[in-house]
Design a protein around this motif. Structure first.
Motif, PDB file in Angstrom:
ATOM      1  N   TYR A  84       8.859  -0.296  -6.196  1.00  0.00           N
ATOM      2  CA  TYR A  84       8.961  -1.150  -5.017  1.00  0.00           C
ATOM      3  C   TYR A  84      10.413  -1.455  -4.671  1.00  0.00           C
ATOM      4  N   ASP A  85      11.296  -1.549  -5.669  1.00  0.00           N
ATOM      5  CA  ASP A  85      12.722  -1.707  -5.365  1.00  0.00           C
ATOM      6  C   ASP A  85      13.262  -0.476  -4.647  1.00  0.00           C
ATOM      7  N   TYR A  87      11.496   1.466  -2.625  1.00  0.00           N
ATOM      8  CA  TYR A  87      11.009   1.390  -1.253  1.00  0.00           C
ATOM      9  C   TYR A  87      11.810   0.374  -0.443  1.00  0.00           C
ATOM     10  N   ARG A  88      12.135  -0.759  -1.045  1.00  0.00           N
ATOM     11  CA  ARG A  88      12.913  -1.774  -0.323  1.00  0.00           C
ATOM     12  C   ARG A  88      14.300  -1.254   0.034  1.00  0.00           C
ATOM     13  N   MET A  89      14.944  -0.532  -0.888  1.00  0.00           N
ATOM     14  CA  MET A  89      16.280  -0.017  -0.618  1.00  0.00           C
ATOM     15  C   MET A  89      16.248   1.054   0.469  1.00  0.00           C
ATOM     16  N   SER A  91      14.016   1.377   2.930  1.00  0.00           N
ATOM     17  CA  SER A  91      13.760   0.734   4.223  1.00  0.00           C
ATOM     18  C   SER A  91      14.984  -0.020   4.723  1.00  0.00           C
ATOM     19  N   ARG A  92      15.765  -0.620   3.839  1.00  0.00           N
ATOM     20  CA  ARG A  92      16.957  -1.344   4.272  1.00  0.00           C
ATOM     21  C   ARG A  92      18.048  -0.381   4.748  1.00  0.00           C
ATOM     22  N   GLU A  99       9.167  -6.039   5.255  1.00  0.00           N
ATOM     23  CA  GLU A  99       9.219  -6.658   3.931  1.00  0.00           C
ATOM     24  C   GLU A  99       8.201  -5.941   3.040  1.00  0.00           C
ATOM     25  N   VAL A 100       8.697  -5.265   2.023  1.00  0.00           N
ATOM     26  CA  VAL A 100       7.852  -4.410   1.187  1.00  0.00           C
ATOM     27  C   VAL A 100       7.314  -5.226   0.027  1.00  0.00           C
ATOM     28  N   ARG A 101       5.996  -5.391  -0.002  1.00  0.00           N
ATOM     29  CA  ARG A 101       5.316  -6.016  -1.132  1.00  0.00           C
ATOM     30  C   ARG A 101       4.327  -5.059  -1.785  1.00  0.00           C
ATOM     31  N   ASP A 105       2.780  -1.423   2.812  1.00  0.00           N
ATOM     32  CA  ASP A 105       3.782  -2.090   3.641  1.00  0.00           C
ATOM     33  C   ASP A 105       4.945  -1.173   3.967  1.00  0.00           C
ATOM     34  N   PHE A 106       5.200  -0.176   3.120  1.00  0.00           N
ATOM     35  CA  PHE A 106       6.303   0.754   3.351  1.00  0.00           C
ATOM     36  C   PHE A 106       5.849   2.048   4.027  1.00  0.00           C
TER      37      PHE A 106
END
Length: 453
Positions: A84-85, A87-89, A91-92, A99-101, A105-106
Motif C-alpha cells: 500500500y505504501d 501504491y500511495r507513492m 499515485s502521488r 487516498e489509498v486504503r 482505491d488505487f
C-alpha cells in the motif's frame, strides 16, 4: 573551492547525477536510444543493469529529460516498501488526487489515468530504481499492474534499474512470470582506458576548462585506480584537483594522483599464518553462576500502583460514607468484640439474670429481676447462631472444714426451711448426725435471704 584557480564555472567531478555532464560514449548512446525506443513504443517492461557507479542513475535522468512532454513519468527511488505504501507513492508521483486504503482505491483511478493518457497519445513510464531491493510479493503486484492494457496497446511502461544481482533474482522460479514479460534489457559495462580519458576531458570541457588539466600519465593512473567506473573516476579526479590547487600546480601529474590514491584506498593487512609458535590462546572457560532470584519477583511497580489505587478508593469510601452507616458499623464491631472478648470481672453481654423458683412469689425479688432483665444487653441473633454463650454459674461460699458449719437442731432447721419456702419439705432425723447436704441447703437458703434483707 578550486574552480577559480583552474578558471572553471563549476566543479566538473561532482558525485551528483547531473544530466548535463552525461558523457555519451558508444555504450551510453546505444543504451539511451534503446530505452527511449522502448518507452515511446510502449514495450511494457524494460530492464537496465550495471555495477555500482557505472552511471545508471545519470542515464535514466537523461532519459526522463528527453521524453519530457511526451510521457508521464514517476520515479520510485527506493522500492523497499509495503504494497500500500508503493501504491500511495505511485499515485502521488503521478499526481492522482486519491487516498489509498485498499487496492481498489488505487486500481480504479489509476486505470482511468492510463486510458486518459492513451487518449492524449502520451506514454506512462514508471521507473523503479534500486530494483535489487524488490521483494517477491511487491514484484507480483508490479507484474499485475501490466495487466491494465488494451487489446491494441500497452498502457503502462515499467522500467527496472538495478545492479547485476537483480538478474539472479529474476532467474528464481517464483519470478519467472515477471522475467518472461521483460522485452528490452541493457547492461552498462565499465569504461576502458580510452573511454576513461574521453570521459575526463568531456567533464572538464563541460565545466569550462580551456586547456588539458590532467596529463596523459595522470589519466592512466586514474584508470588504474577506478577500473573504469565513473563514480570512482569522479572521486579521485576531484581530490586530485583539490591537492594540485593547494600546491599551485595547474597541471595534474601522475605523482599527485598516486598521492590521492593513498588517501582513498583502504589498507587491508593480511593476517599472519598460524604456526606452532603463534597459536591462539583458547577462550576462557565460563563458569556457572546461579541466577539471583528476587524475594518477590511478581511484585512489580504496576502491582504497587494498583494496590495504592485500591487503598485510596477504599479510604475515600470510608471517609465519605454516611454517618448513620458508620454508627451501625461501629456498633456491630463493638458487639462482636464484647461477645468474643468480654472484660474480665464483668459478665458478658449474653449473661442472663438467675431467677430461683423459690423466690418467684416475692414481689420485691420480681421487681429486681425485671429491672435487671431490662437493663441486660441482648446479643444479636447472628452472634447467637454463630456461638451461643452459656449462663454464668452462681458463686458459692463453701466452708473449708466441717467444723465451720453452723450447728442447729433438726427441729429448728426444719422450721426455718418451712418458714422460708412452704413448698419445700425437708425430712431429717434428730438422732442422726448432721448431713453435708443439709449444710449446702442451709447455705443456699441463706444467700436467698440476703437480697430480701
Amino acid at each position: 573551492m578550486y574552480e577559480s584557480f583552474y578558471g572553471l564555472s563549476k566543479k566538473p567531478f561532482q558525485i551528483t547525477t547531473d544530466p548535463s555532464f552525461l558523457w555519451m560514449g558508444k555504450k551510453h548512446r546505444e543504451a539511451l536510444s534503446t530505452l527511449k525506443y522502448g518507452v515511446m513504443d510502449n514495450k511494457g517492461f524494460l530492464l537496465l543493469t550495471g555495477e555500482v557507479g557505472t552511471g545508471k542513475t545519470t542515464l535514466i535522468n537523461r532519459l526522463v529529460e528527453d521524453v519530457h512532454g511526451k510521457a508521464y513519468t514517476a520515479k520510485i527511488p527506493d522500492p523497499g516498501l509495503s504494497k500500500y505504501d508503493f501504491y500511495r507513492m505511485v499515485s502521488r508521483y503521478f499526481g492522482l488526487p486519491i487516498e489509498v486504503r485498499t487496492k481498489s482505491d488505487f486500481i480504479e483511478p489509476f486505470s482511468r489515468f492510463l486510458n486518459d493518457a492513451h487518449e492524449e497519445k502520451k506514454s506512462v513510464l514508471l521507473l523503479i530504481d534500486e530494483a535489487q531491493r524488490l521483494k517477491h510479493d511487491l514484484m507480483e503486484e508490479i507484474r499485475l499492474l501490466s495487466n491494465l492494457e488494451r487489446q491494441d496497446a500497452k498502457l503502462l511502461n515499467i522500467f527496472f534499474v538495478g545492479q547485476n544481482e537483480f538478474n539472479s533474482i529474476l532467474l528464481l522460479p517464483e519470478n519467472r512470470a515477471l522475467m518472461r514479460r521483460i522485452t528490452i534489457t541493457y547492461n552498462i559495462d565499465p569504461l576502458d582506458q580510452a573511454e576513461t580519458c574521453a570521459y575526463i576531458r568531456h567533464r572538464l570541457k563541460t565545466a569550462g576548462a580551456d586547456y588539458e588539466i590532467f596529463s596523459g600519465a595522470a589519466m592512466e593512473a586514474v584508470f588504474e585506480f577506478s577500473k573504469g567506473y565513473p563514480r570512482q573516476i569522479n572521486i579521485i579526479c576531484d581530490l586530485a584537483m583539490f591537492f594540485s590547487s593547494q600546491v599551485s600546480r595547474r597541471t595534474i601529474s601522475r605523482k599527485i594522483v598516486d598521492q590521492c590514491r593513498e588517501r582513498i584506498s583502504f589498507s587491508v593487512e593480511e593476517l599472519p599464518v598460524e604456526s606452532s609458535h603463534s597459536q591462539r590462546v583458547p577462550a576462557p572457560k565460563t563458569y556457572y553462576q546461579p541466577i539471583k532470584r528476587e524475594r518477590w519477583p511478581w511484585f512489580t511497580a504496576a502491582h504497587a500502583l494498583y494496590a495504592a489505587v485500591v487503598l485510596l478508593v477504599l479510604g475515600s469510601g470510608v471517609y465519605f460514607a454516611p454517618v448513620s452507616l458508620k454508627d451501625r458499623a461501629g456498633r456491630w464491631v463493638r458487639e462482636i468484640y464484647q461477645t468474643y472478648f468480654p472484660v474480665s470481672g464483668k459478665p458478658a453481654a449474653t449473661e442472663q439474670p438467675v431467677v430461683n423458683a423459690a423466690t418467684s412469689g416475692n414481689s420485691e425479688s420480681e421487681a429486681v429481676v425485671s429491672d435487671t432483665s431490662r437493663q441486660a444487653v441482648r446479643t444479636p441473633p447472628a452472634v447467637e447462631r454463630l456461638l451461643p454463650m452459656p449462663n454464668r454459674p452462681p458463686d458459692l461460699d463453701i466452708p473449708q472444714t466441717l467444723d465451720d458449719l453452723p450447728r442447729a437442731s433438726a427441729p429448728a432447721a426444719q422450721r426455718a426451711v418451712h418458714a422460708e419456702s412452704p413448698a419445700a419439705a425437708v425430712t431429717t432425723s434428730v438422732a442422726e448426725p448432721p448431713d453435708p447436704a443439709d449444710a449446702i441447703d442451709w447455705l443456699l437458703n441463706k444467700r436467698k435471704q440476703e437480697p430480701s434483707q
